[in-house]
Design an enzyme around this catalytic site. Structure first.
Site, PDB file in Angstrom:
ATOM      1  CB  VAL A 126      50.510  43.367  36.123  1.00 60.56           C
ATOM      2  CG1 VAL A 126      50.964  44.074  37.459  1.00 60.56           C
ATOM      3  CG2 VAL A 126      50.452  42.046  36.070  1.00 60.56           C
ATOM      4  CE1 TYR A 162      48.014  44.719  44.773  1.00 62.79           C
ATOM      5  CE2 TYR A 162      47.647  45.729  42.690  1.00 62.79           C
ATOM      6  CZ  TYR A 162      47.698  44.699  43.416  1.00 62.79           C
ATOM      7  OH  TYR A 162      46.934  43.551  42.855  1.00 62.79           O
ATOM      8  CB  SER A 199      46.024  41.878  40.570  1.00 64.19           C
ATOM      9  OG  SER A 199      47.252  41.205  40.772  1.00 64.19           O
ATOM     10  CE1 TYR A 236      47.825  35.305  42.842  1.00 66.18           C
ATOM     11  CE2 TYR A 236      49.873  34.851  41.662  1.00 66.18           C
ATOM     12  CZ  TYR A 236      49.098  35.626  42.201  1.00 66.18           C
ATOM     13  OH  TYR A 236      49.262  37.036  41.932  1.00 66.18           O
ATOM     14  CE  LYS A 262      46.833  39.294  43.515  1.00 63.78           C
ATOM     15  NZ  LYS A 262      47.870  40.380  43.443  1.00 63.78           N
TER      16      LYS A 262
END
Ligand code: DON
Length: 304
Positions: free
Chosen positions: A258, A240, A63, A188, A66
């Site tokens: 992760v 998060y 992530s 992705y 992102k």
């Protein structure tokens, strides 16, 4: 400040914390990464860099990608991105869909999985190969031409991407995904399976610490306002549903993955990256968070 001594101290101090988290295995290829890995790197605007442990070993950025896709999208589309995703913390797990239907297919922010899919969808509307665009951007930021994708991790995630696929279809139903869902998912999984070391990541994060203009890259990567805004979204959404306790403990903008990496920014001063694969219950590196907490405490770099 002797950053080398600080990093070496932290590498030693976190050793009792190993064995308390869990390596991600919902993407099967990630499950085989040795749990005891630890690397940390600091990059300063004057070009000096400090590192400790497994700091040159590439790992799955997941992530953290992102953050870089958001930068590309903001560079190309400006504020238009905020018509596709919000900029509020979700309070839910990174792969939750619970609010997505209630909020008509508009994800809360670009860092939860549905938000990253919508952001990438916008990037894919540009002409040209999006995978190359992302890879080239990461190579440029890390000043490392060997940054590339781990095909095994990419395939492994693609084969287990049912939740992300469901989110993409739900958003397509609300006209917030315009690309073909298969192509979107493949791109992705590609961005998430990019591999970088913490030394690469610290360098790649530097423009966020320097108001967008990085003296090391000798380039204006982002505008001052874009750097400010991305740091704000990292601070409020980057970790998060544990973003509050991360701000409480560490106190700087950060983005986790992760794979166990965290890229953190001390605005105006430096960027710091850490890697340790065992995750806490929120999907963030357990030891990495502890290491960053020690770092900002020892160097007085919390923004609070
Ligand atoms: O889509 C996923 O679930 C992963 N490729 C990325 C999730 C992730 O890294 C969440 N971060 N802590």
């Amino acid at each position: 400040m002797d950053y080398q001594a600080v990093l070496d101290y932290i590498a030693e101090a976190v050793t009792p914390k190993f064995g308390k988290g869990r390596v991600a295995d919902y993407i099967p290829a990630l499950g085989s990464v040795p749990a005891g890995k630890f690397g940390m790197a600091v990059q300063l605007p004057d070009g000096s860099a400090f590192k400790t442990g497994d700091a040159d070993e590439p790992f799955s950025i997941q992530s953290i990608s992102k953050l870089f896709v958001l930068q590309l999208v903001m560079s190309h589309f400006g504020d238009m991105v905020w018509t596709r995703v919000g900029k509020e913390p979700s309070g839910d797990r990174f792969n939750s869909m619970i609010k997505l239907e209630m909020e008509h297919g508009v994800p809360r922010n670009p860092f939860i999985n549905p938000g990253a899919l919508a952001t990438l969808d916008l990037l894919m509307s540009l002409k040209g190969d999006t995978k190359h665009r992302i890879q080239n951007y990461l190579r440029f930021l890390a000043m490392n031409e060997s940054v590339s994708v781990n095909e095994t991790v990419m395939r492994s995630e693609l084969e287990h991407a049912n939740l992300n696929r469901a989110m993409a279809h739900l958003m397509k139903g609300y006209d917030n995904i315009h690309m073909d869902v298969d192509a979107l998912l493949e791109t992705y999984c590609f961005q998430c399976a990019m591999e970088m070391s913490v030394a690469d990541l610290a360098l790649a994060g530097l423009p966020l610490a320097t108001g967008g203009h990085s003296p090391v890259h000798d380039a204006s990567v982002l505008s001052v306002s874009q750097a400010k805004r991305i740091n704000a979204v990292m601070l409020t959404c980057g970790m998060y549903d544990s973003v509050g306790s991360f701000a409480y403990r560490v106190g700087i903008p950060a983005k986790s993955g992760v794979g166990g990496g965290i890229l953190a920014i001390v605005p105006g001063k430096m960027s710091v990256a850490v890697w340790s694969p065992e995750l806490d219950a929120f999907g963030n590196s357990y030891v990495g968070t502890a290491a960053l907490e020690l770092f900002t405490s020892l160097t007085h770099t919390s923004i609070f």
